[in-house]
Design a protein around this motif. Structure first.
Motif, short mmCIF file in Angstrom:
data_model
loop_
_atom_site.label_atom_id
_atom_site.label_comp_id
_atom_site.label_asym_id
_atom_site.label_seq_id
_atom_site.Cartn_x
_atom_site.Cartn_y
_atom_site.Cartn_z
N ALA A 14 32.00 97.81 -99.33
CA ALA A 14 33.17 97.87 -98.46
C ALA A 14 33.80 99.26 -98.52
O ALA A 14 33.94 99.85 -99.59
CB ALA A 14 34.19 96.81 -98.87
N GLY A 15 34.17 99.75 -97.35
CA GLY A 15 34.72 101.08 -97.26
C GLY A 15 33.69 102.15 -96.97
O GLY A 15 34.06 103.30 -96.66
N GLY A 16 32.44 101.80 -97.06
CA GLY A 16 31.38 102.75 -96.80
C GLY A 16 31.09 102.92 -95.32
O GLY A 16 31.75 102.33 -94.46
N GLN A 82 28.53 104.89 -85.03
CA GLN A 82 29.04 105.35 -86.31
C GLN A 82 30.02 104.32 -86.83
O GLN A 82 31.04 104.06 -86.19
CB GLN A 82 29.71 106.72 -86.17
CG GLN A 82 30.28 107.26 -87.47
CD GLN A 82 29.22 107.59 -88.49
OE1 GLN A 82 28.22 108.21 -88.16
NE2 GLN A 82 29.42 107.16 -89.73
N MET A 83 29.72 103.74 -87.96
CA MET A 83 30.53 102.68 -88.53
C MET A 83 31.15 103.18 -89.82
O MET A 83 30.46 103.47 -90.79
CB MET A 83 29.68 101.43 -88.79
CG MET A 83 28.95 100.92 -87.55
SD MET A 83 28.06 99.37 -87.86
CE MET A 83 26.81 99.95 -89.01
N ASN A 84 32.46 103.30 -89.80
CA ASN A 84 33.21 103.74 -90.96
C ASN A 84 34.11 102.62 -91.47
O ASN A 84 34.43 101.69 -90.74
CB ASN A 84 34.06 104.97 -90.61
CG ASN A 84 33.25 106.15 -90.18
OD1 ASN A 84 32.17 106.42 -90.70
ND2 ASN A 84 33.77 106.91 -89.21
N LYS A 87 33.69 96.63 -93.51
CA LYS A 87 34.26 95.47 -94.17
C LYS A 87 33.21 94.38 -94.29
O LYS A 87 32.26 94.35 -93.50
CB LYS A 87 35.46 94.94 -93.38
CG LYS A 87 36.56 95.96 -93.14
CD LYS A 87 37.66 95.38 -92.26
CE LYS A 87 38.76 96.39 -92.04
NZ LYS A 87 39.83 95.83 -91.17
N PRO A 88 33.36 93.49 -95.25
CA PRO A 88 32.38 92.40 -95.37
C PRO A 88 32.19 91.62 -94.07
O PRO A 88 31.08 91.17 -93.79
CB PRO A 88 32.97 91.53 -96.48
CG PRO A 88 33.72 92.49 -97.34
CD PRO A 88 34.33 93.47 -96.37
N GLU A 89 33.24 91.47 -93.29
CA GLU A 89 33.12 90.73 -92.04
C GLU A 89 32.30 91.47 -90.98
O GLU A 89 32.01 90.91 -89.93
CB GLU A 89 34.50 90.37 -91.48
CG GLU A 89 35.45 91.55 -91.40
CD GLU A 89 36.39 91.62 -92.60
OE1 GLU A 89 37.59 91.86 -92.39
OE2 GLU A 89 35.91 91.44 -93.74
N ASP A 90 31.96 92.71 -91.25
CA ASP A 90 31.06 93.44 -90.36
C ASP A 90 29.60 93.08 -90.60
O ASP A 90 28.73 93.51 -89.84
CB ASP A 90 31.24 94.95 -90.52
CG ASP A 90 32.61 95.43 -90.09
OD1 ASP A 90 33.10 94.98 -89.04
OD2 ASP A 90 33.19 96.28 -90.80
#
Length: 122
Positions: A14-16, A82-84, A87-90
């Motif tokens: 998470a946060g990555g 690009q995914m910044n 979150k786990p829900e992603d």
């Protein structure tokens, strides 16, 4: 028929961040709406983002605004997500999609990639 090849999925905390790539080939029209959908187990497939390769119009789902961006590389017929601040829900399988059309409004994708898994752990 447009052939789509996805890459860039993986596992992050998470946060990555991750950067997904979709390259199109076999097309006959350079004007395409291209985007990303995702589907998690037990959930409906949802659109994440799309853009039009010619007019530059783009859209992001509310759930990813401020965290994800979509961009294109016209020279190489590639679209990136690009995914910044993931979150786990992603967590989901992400699919690239395309339709040769002059407009993204009301688009109905008819070309799909095989999907790439994105897993976000907490």
């Amino acid at each position: 028929q447009v052939r789509l090849e996805e890459s860039g999925g993986g596992s992050v905390q998470a946060g990555g961040s991750l950067r997904l790539s979709c390259r199109a080939s076999g097309y006959t029209n350079t004007r395409r709406c291209m985007g990303w959908f995702r589907q998690a187990p037990g959930k409906e497939r949802e659109e994440v983002a799309h853009l039009h390769t010619f007019n530059g119009w783009l859209n992001l789902a509310d759930s990813v605004k401020g965290r994800f961006t979509i961009a294109q590389d016209n020279a190489n017929d590639a679209v990136y997500l690009q995914m910044n601040d993931l979150k786990p829900e992603d967590t989901a399988i992400y699919y690239c999609a395309a339709q040769e059309t002059n407009f993204c409004a009301g688009w109905t994708p008819n070309s799909w990639g095989q999907g790439t898994q994105v897993t976000v752990s907490s």
